[in-house]
Each structure stands twice: as C-alpha cells, then as structure tokens.
Design a protein around this motif. Structure first.
Motif, PDB file in Angstrom:
ATOM      1  N   LYS A  39       0.830  -1.205   0.000  1.00 18.34           N
ATOM      2  CA  LYS A  39       0.000   0.000   0.000  1.00 18.34           C
ATOM      3  C   LYS A  39       0.864   1.254   0.000  1.00 18.34           C
ATOM      4  O   LYS A  39       0.558   2.238  -0.673  1.00 18.34           O
ATOM      5  CB  LYS A  39      -0.937   0.018   1.203  1.00 18.34           C
ATOM      6  CG  LYS A  39      -2.112  -0.915   1.067  1.00 18.34           C
ATOM      7  CD  LYS A  39      -2.993  -0.857   2.306  1.00 18.34           C
ATOM      8  CE  LYS A  39      -4.090  -1.904   2.237  1.00 18.34           C
ATOM      9  NZ  LYS A  39      -4.912  -1.911   3.455  1.00 18.34           N
ATOM     10  N   LEU A  40       1.965   1.228   0.755  1.00 18.60           N
ATOM     11  CA  LEU A  40       2.870   2.378   0.773  1.00 18.60           C
ATOM     12  C   LEU A  40       3.513   2.588  -0.595  1.00 18.60           C
ATOM     13  O   LEU A  40       3.617   3.710  -1.073  1.00 18.60           O
ATOM     14  CB  LEU A  40       3.964   2.185   1.826  1.00 18.60           C
ATOM     15  CG  LEU A  40       3.564   2.340   3.275  1.00 18.60           C
ATOM     16  CD1 LEU A  40       4.744   2.016   4.182  1.00 18.60           C
ATOM     17  CD2 LEU A  40       3.060   3.741   3.553  1.00 18.60           C
ATOM     18  N   GLY A  43       0.498   3.232  -3.269  1.00 24.33           N
ATOM     19  CA  GLY A  43      -0.489   4.245  -2.930  1.00 24.33           C
ATOM     20  C   GLY A  43      -1.829   3.634  -2.569  1.00 24.33           C
ATOM     21  O   GLY A  43      -2.670   4.268  -1.963  1.00 24.33           O
ATOM     22  N   LYS A  44      -2.046   2.410  -2.954  1.00 24.35           N
ATOM     23  CA  LYS A  44      -3.228   1.623  -2.606  1.00 24.35           C
ATOM     24  C   LYS A  44      -2.833   0.165  -2.807  1.00 24.35           C
ATOM     25  O   LYS A  44      -1.804  -0.133  -3.413  1.00 24.35           O
ATOM     26  CB  LYS A  44      -4.419   1.985  -3.494  1.00 24.35           C
ATOM     27  CG  LYS A  44      -4.163   1.751  -4.966  1.00 24.35           C
ATOM     28  CD  LYS A  44      -5.363   2.106  -5.790  1.00 24.35           C
ATOM     29  CE  LYS A  44      -5.021   1.833  -7.261  1.00 24.35           C
ATOM     30  NZ  LYS A  44      -6.136   1.897  -8.126  1.00 24.35           N
ATOM     31  N   THR A  67       7.437  -0.605  -9.696  1.00 27.32           N
ATOM     32  CA  THR A  67       6.983   0.210  -8.567  1.00 27.32           C
ATOM     33  C   THR A  67       7.863   0.012  -7.338  1.00 27.32           C
ATOM     34  O   THR A  67       8.268   0.980  -6.693  1.00 27.32           O
ATOM     35  CB  THR A  67       5.518  -0.112  -8.230  1.00 27.32           C
ATOM     36  OG1 THR A  67       4.730   0.084  -9.394  1.00 27.32           O
ATOM     37  CG2 THR A  67       5.009   0.753  -7.110  1.00 27.32           C
ATOM     38  N   TRP A  71      10.328   2.681  -5.451  1.00 31.01           N
ATOM     39  CA  TRP A  71      10.060   2.950  -4.041  1.00 31.01           C
ATOM     40  C   TRP A  71      11.296   2.702  -3.183  1.00 31.01           C
ATOM     41  O   TRP A  71      11.575   3.448  -2.249  1.00 31.01           O
ATOM     42  CB  TRP A  71       8.885   2.095  -3.585  1.00 31.01           C
ATOM     43  CG  TRP A  71       8.388   2.388  -2.211  1.00 31.01           C
ATOM     44  CD1 TRP A  71       7.924   3.573  -1.725  1.00 31.01           C
ATOM     45  CD2 TRP A  71       8.275   1.456  -1.139  1.00 31.01           C
ATOM     46  NE1 TRP A  71       7.529   3.436  -0.421  1.00 31.01           N
ATOM     47  CE2 TRP A  71       7.734   2.147  -0.024  1.00 31.01           C
ATOM     48  CE3 TRP A  71       8.565   0.112  -1.014  1.00 31.01           C
ATOM     49  CZ2 TRP A  71       7.501   1.528   1.178  1.00 31.01           C
ATOM     50  CZ3 TRP A  71       8.322  -0.515   0.198  1.00 31.01           C
ATOM     51  CH2 TRP A  71       7.798   0.203   1.279  1.00 31.01           C
TER      52      TRP A  71
END
Length: 80
Positions: A39-40, A43-44, A67, A71
């Motif tokens: 989620k972090l 974003g979801k 992603t 991150w």
C-alpha cells in the motif's frame, strides 16, 4: 522489500507472475506487513492478476518490479 527485487526480476525473465506467498518468503514479512508495504509503494493495495488454484494471489511481476524498485531507490532495475 528490497530483498524481493531479484526474485521478481527472475519471474519476469521466466514470464511468470509473482505470488503473495513468494513475496512474504523473500521479504521476511508477514501478510499484514506485506500488505502495508505494498500500500505504501503503490499508494493503494495492488489488485492481483488472478488467484492461483491453491488460493494464493498472483501479482503482475513487471508492475511489481517497476513500482517497488522506484520505491526502494534501486534504479538499476528501472533503467534498462
């Protein structure tokens, strides 16, 4: 999550999706911790591509790698 990147990269080369179980095993996180980290990063919570016959959730390896690499700041996985 940085520990999972080589495993996800290998799945991409094998044209395979990545299971939640393999992410938990590679990262050392439990299910709740893994969901929170995803989620972090996204974003979801990412939607699984499908559920495997054994009931595990399978995620698209390419979107996971891109992603999570961004991150974690592991740019070698992002730049080809």
């Amino acid at each position: 999550m940085r520990k999972t990147l080589p495993m996800i990269d290998k799945n991409i080369r094998c044209r395979a999706n990545t299971s939640r179980q393999s992410l938990m095993k590679a990262s050392g996180l439990n299910d709740n911790q893994l969901q929170f980290a995803l989620k972090l990063a996204f974003g979801k919570a990412p939607k699984p591509v499908y559920k495997s016959p054994t009931g595990g959730k399978m995620y698209d390896s390419e979107s996971l790698l891109l992603t999570l690499a961004k991150w974690c700041g592991m740019w070698s996985y992002v730049i080809d």
